[in-house]
Design a protein around this motif. Structure first.
Motif, mmCIF file in Angstrom:
data_model
loop_
_atom_site.group_PDB
_atom_site.id
_atom_site.type_symbol
_atom_site.label_atom_id
_atom_site.label_comp_id
_atom_site.label_asym_id
_atom_site.label_seq_id
_atom_site.Cartn_x
_atom_site.Cartn_y
_atom_site.Cartn_z
ATOM 1 N N ARG A 200 61.103 -41.464 -53.046
ATOM 2 C CA ARG A 200 62.221 -40.687 -52.511
ATOM 3 C C ARG A 200 63.373 -40.781 -53.501
ATOM 4 O O ARG A 200 63.866 -41.882 -53.771
ATOM 5 C CB ARG A 200 62.654 -41.223 -51.147
ATOM 6 N N ALA A 201 63.826 -39.639 -54.042
ATOM 7 C CA ALA A 201 64.854 -39.674 -55.087
ATOM 8 C C ALA A 201 65.589 -38.336 -55.139
ATOM 9 O O ALA A 201 65.210 -37.362 -54.476
ATOM 10 C CB ALA A 201 64.222 -39.982 -56.440
ATOM 11 N N GLU A 202 66.621 -38.287 -55.973
ATOM 12 C CA GLU A 202 67.375 -37.044 -56.164
ATOM 13 C C GLU A 202 66.519 -36.026 -56.905
ATOM 14 O O GLU A 202 66.391 -34.872 -56.487
ATOM 15 C CB GLU A 202 68.648 -37.344 -56.953
ATOM 16 N N THR A 203 65.960 -36.402 -58.028
ATOM 17 C CA THR A 203 64.964 -35.622 -58.753
ATOM 18 C C THR A 203 63.840 -36.573 -59.132
ATOM 19 O O THR A 203 64.044 -37.789 -59.207
ATOM 20 C CB THR A 203 65.539 -34.978 -60.026
ATOM 21 N N ILE A 204 62.648 -36.016 -59.396
ATOM 22 C CA ILE A 204 61.503 -36.852 -59.758
ATOM 23 C C ILE A 204 60.784 -36.225 -60.937
ATOM 24 O O ILE A 204 60.458 -35.033 -60.912
ATOM 25 C CB ILE A 204 60.523 -37.012 -58.575
ATOM 26 N N ASP A 205 60.533 -37.030 -61.961
ATOM 27 C CA ASP A 205 59.780 -36.601 -63.138
ATOM 28 C C ASP A 205 58.635 -37.592 -63.329
ATOM 29 O O ASP A 205 58.858 -38.750 -63.671
ATOM 30 C CB ASP A 205 60.687 -36.578 -64.368
ATOM 31 N N VAL A 206 57.407 -37.125 -63.085
ATOM 32 C CA VAL A 206 56.221 -37.971 -63.193
ATOM 33 C C VAL A 206 55.512 -37.663 -64.505
ATOM 34 O O VAL A 206 55.256 -36.493 -64.819
ATOM 35 C CB VAL A 206 55.270 -37.730 -62.005
ATOM 36 N N GLY A 207 55.172 -38.681 -65.284
ATOM 37 C CA GLY A 207 54.534 -38.495 -66.577
ATOM 38 C C GLY A 207 53.059 -38.164 -66.469
ATOM 39 O O GLY A 207 52.488 -38.031 -65.379
ATOM 40 N N ALA A 208 52.424 -38.050 -67.618
ATOM 41 C CA ALA A 208 51.014 -37.661 -67.697
ATOM 42 C C ALA A 208 50.105 -38.797 -67.227
ATOM 43 O O ALA A 208 50.400 -39.981 -67.412
ATOM 44 C CB ALA A 208 50.668 -37.267 -69.131
ATOM 45 N N ASN A 209 48.996 -38.390 -66.624
ATOM 46 C CA ASN A 209 47.901 -39.307 -66.272
ATOM 47 C C ASN A 209 48.336 -40.453 -65.362
ATOM 48 O O ASN A 209 47.787 -41.554 -65.427
ATOM 49 C CB ASN A 209 47.258 -39.875 -67.547
ATOM 50 N N CYS A 210 49.314 -40.189 -64.497
ATOM 51 C CA CYS A 210 49.730 -41.185 -63.513
ATOM 52 C C CYS A 210 48.886 -41.061 -62.251
ATOM 53 O O CYS A 210 48.361 -39.992 -61.932
ATOM 54 C CB CYS A 210 51.207 -40.985 -63.137
ATOM 55 N N ASN A 211 48.780 -42.156 -61.527
ATOM 56 C CA ASN A 211 48.186 -42.176 -60.196
ATOM 57 C C ASN A 211 49.230 -42.722 -59.240
ATOM 58 O O ASN A 211 49.599 -43.901 -59.343
ATOM 59 C CB ASN A 211 46.937 -43.056 -60.170
ATOM 60 N N ILE A 212 49.716 -41.884 -58.330
ATOM 61 C CA ILE A 212 50.708 -42.318 -57.352
ATOM 62 C C ILE A 212 50.098 -42.169 -55.967
ATOM 63 O O ILE A 212 49.788 -41.050 -55.529
ATOM 64 C CB ILE A 212 52.010 -41.508 -57.469
ATOM 65 N N ARG A 219 65.580 -34.152 -53.458
ATOM 66 C CA ARG A 219 66.542 -33.112 -53.083
ATOM 67 C C ARG A 219 66.464 -31.941 -54.049
ATOM 68 O O ARG A 219 66.648 -30.786 -53.648
ATOM 69 C CB ARG A 219 67.960 -33.689 -53.072
ATOM 70 N N ASP A 220 66.208 -32.233 -55.333
ATOM 71 C CA ASP A 220 66.191 -31.183 -56.350
ATOM 72 C C ASP A 220 64.820 -31.113 -57.011
ATOM 73 O O ASP A 220 63.823 -31.293 -56.346
ATOM 74 C CB ASP A 220 67.319 -31.421 -57.366
ATOM 75 N N ASP A 221 64.770 -30.863 -58.309
ATOM 76 C CA ASP A 221 63.518 -30.518 -58.986
ATOM 77 C C ASP A 221 62.539 -31.684 -59.066
ATOM 78 O O ASP A 221 62.926 -32.845 -59.149
ATOM 79 C CB ASP A 221 63.820 -30.026 -60.409
#
Length: 286
Positions: A200-212, A219-221
């Motif tokens: 949970r965050a304002e924006t989230i940027d997940v990198g390559a080859n992650c497992n979440i 709230r945004d992008d």
């Protein structure tokens, strides 16, 4: 490594970080803001925590460990070099220090402590507070070069001249655990990370080859990197979503505009108030 603002104003999970059974493990430093709660242990190079930070497991630092006043550690603190423990810190297990120990007043260590070097009982300077107040002041007055020199001294090169790993940064007042990662700031997750919990965050940027193994909500992008797997829903209240090639969302997606890269997959329902753009593979263009 360059900071354009207060470094504790963003959740940063560096490349290769893993949430293991009882600990968050990273190759670089661990910086934890004041009044943040980490519901499991942490393992890294140097571990620095601000005032009233809480840890639900062990702290294992290959280098130094600095805990400001009122910090609470549920289990052991194991330090490969020097330790600086502020006043009224509580440690639920043992404190073991391979180097020197500076320790403040009214510190409670339930299972005792040992240090191979000097032991000094006093109130150490709250280093992390001083460091980031000073850095923020340099940025506010426009001394970007001086701020960068300070950061360069902190992030030293290793013996081969290669830069050390980027630090794991948990912002002030954040909550991090198996159930959820909750911050009121932007969140950046590097490549090849394996994490458990809803983000949970304002924006989230997940990198390559992650497992979440959890959902993403911002709230945004929101951006999901190539080959990443999100085992849950992806939701943004007012932002757009970009899902790179070969990424997969094992749940629903809700957003304004949606951009899907080649071979990106969404297992659930798509709810996009704006445009949906779909990428094409080289084979499709032939």
């Amino acid at each position: 490594m360059a900071f354009s603002r207060d470094p504790l104003d963003e959740l940063v999970v560096p490349d290769g970080t893993e949430a293991q059974e009882r600990a968050l493990v990273t190759d670089g430093d661990v910086l934890v803001g004041g009044r943040a709660t980490v519901e499991f242990g942490v393992r890294g190079r140097n571990v620095l925590a601000g005032e009233s930070a809480a840890f639900g497991g062990d702290i294992e630092a290959d280098g130094d460990c600095r805990l400001d006043m009122w910090c609470d550690v549920a289990e052991n603190v194991l330090v490969g070099q020097d330790a600086y423990i502020g006043e009224r810190v509580h440690v639920g297990g043992k404190l073991k220090v391979a180097g020197d120990l500076d320790i403040g007043d009214d510190v409670e260590i339930e299972e005792g402590f040992e240090a191979n070097g000097w032991i000094v009982i006093r109130n150490p300077m709250p280093t992390i507070v001083f460091l980031f107040v000073y850095l923020k002041h340099l940025l506010l007055i426009g001394e970007d070069d001086a701020a960068q020199r300070l950061v360069s001294e902190l992030v030293e090169d290793d013996e081969d001249g290669e830069p050390e790993a980027e630090p794991l940064v948990i912002p002030r007042n954040a909550t991090v655990g198996d159930d959820a990662w909750r911050v009121s700031t932007p969140a950046t997750i590097g490549d090849n990370c394996r994490l458990h919990g809803n983000v949970r965050a304002e924006t989230i940027d997940v990198g390559a080859n992650c497992n979440i193994f959890g959902s993403l909500r911002a709230r945004d992008d929101v951006t999901v990197g190539e080959g990443a797997r999100i085992h849950g829903d992806l939701t943004t209240r007012d932002g757009d979503v970009e899902i790179a090639s070969d990424a997969r969302i094992l749940g629903d997606v809700s957003c304004e505009d949606l951009e899907l890269g080649p071979d990106a997959e969404i297992d659930g329902t798509i709810r996009a108030a704006g445009e949906i753009t779909m990428g094409t593979t080289e084979r499709d263009l032939e």
